[in-house]
Design a protein around this motif. Structure first.
Motif, PDB file in Angstrom:
ATOM      1  N   GLN A  30       0.817  -1.211   0.000  1.00  0.00           N
ATOM      2  CA  GLN A  30       0.000   0.000   0.000  1.00  0.00           C
ATOM      3  C   GLN A  30       0.853   1.264   0.000  1.00  0.00           C
ATOM      4  OE1 GLN A  30      -2.681   0.296   3.380  1.00  0.00           O
ATOM      5  NE2 GLN A  30      -4.406   0.162   1.970  1.00  0.00           N
ATOM      6  N   ALA A  31       1.974   1.226   0.705  1.00  0.00           N
ATOM      7  CA  ALA A  31       2.830   2.405   0.818  1.00  0.00           C
ATOM      8  C   ALA A  31       3.750   2.593  -0.392  1.00  0.00           C
ATOM      9  CB  ALA A  31       3.668   2.323   2.085  1.00  0.00           C
ATOM     10  N   VAL A  32       4.237   1.494  -0.960  1.00  0.00           N
ATOM     11  CA  VAL A  32       5.278   1.583  -1.973  1.00  0.00           C
ATOM     12  C   VAL A  32       4.739   1.556  -3.401  1.00  0.00           C
ATOM     13  CG1 VAL A  32       7.389   0.498  -2.835  1.00  0.00           C
ATOM     14  CG2 VAL A  32       6.983   0.637  -0.389  1.00  0.00           C
ATOM     15  N   LEU A  33       3.686   0.816  -3.680  1.00  0.00           N
ATOM     16  CA  LEU A  33       3.164   0.730  -5.046  1.00  0.00           C
ATOM     17  C   LEU A  33       2.825   2.099  -5.639  1.00  0.00           C
ATOM     18  CD1 LEU A  33       2.687  -1.392  -7.208  1.00  0.00           C
ATOM     19  CD2 LEU A  33       0.365  -1.656  -6.369  1.00  0.00           C
ATOM     20  N   PRO A  34       2.229   3.032  -4.891  1.00  0.00           N
ATOM     21  CA  PRO A  34       1.962   4.365  -5.453  1.00  0.00           C
ATOM     22  C   PRO A  34       3.228   5.165  -5.787  1.00  0.00           C
ATOM     23  CG  PRO A  34       0.603   3.988  -3.513  1.00  0.00           C
ATOM     24  CD  PRO A  34       1.602   2.878  -3.576  1.00  0.00           C
TER      25      PRO A  34
END
Length: 109
Positions: A30-34
């Motif tokens: 959730q934190a890194v994919l964006p």
């Protein structure tokens, strides 16, 4: 698990700390994919002590997102035990791995 994000030379840099396992993988995804925007992403894993199969799935999703978006993606700073997991799982052929942030940034930049 902590995620720290910064921009370097048009790339995003995320530094992970702790364990990348079943408990932390959803949070990391959730934190890194964006962050997979611009020229690409360097994932600094020098403070990651353990990676499970759930963590490897997150890394595979990041690699696929980079490929489909024609962006760079690299991992750097693997601890020896984590490097061994990458080797056994065949991830050294899927994701570019570099010893240091500087080398990863240079390769993608």
């Amino acid at each position: 698990m902590q995620v720290m994000d910064s921009g370097v030379e048009g790339l995003r840099l995320a530094a992970l700390e702790g364990r990348l396992d079943t408990a932390t993988a959803p949070q990391i995804e959730q934190a890194v994919l964006p962050l997979m925007d611009g020229k690409g992403l360097v994932l600094d894993m020098s403070a990651v002590r353990f990676v499970s199969s759930a963590g490897l799935r997150v890394l595979l999703k990041l690699a696929k997102a980079a490929k489909s978006g024609k962006r760079g993606f690299a991992v750097c700073g693997l601890q020896p035990t984590v490097q061994e997991v990458f080797e056994i799982g065949g991830f050294l052929q899927i994701i570019p791995i570099f010893p240091s942030r500087g080398e990863a940034i240079s390769a993608l930049g």
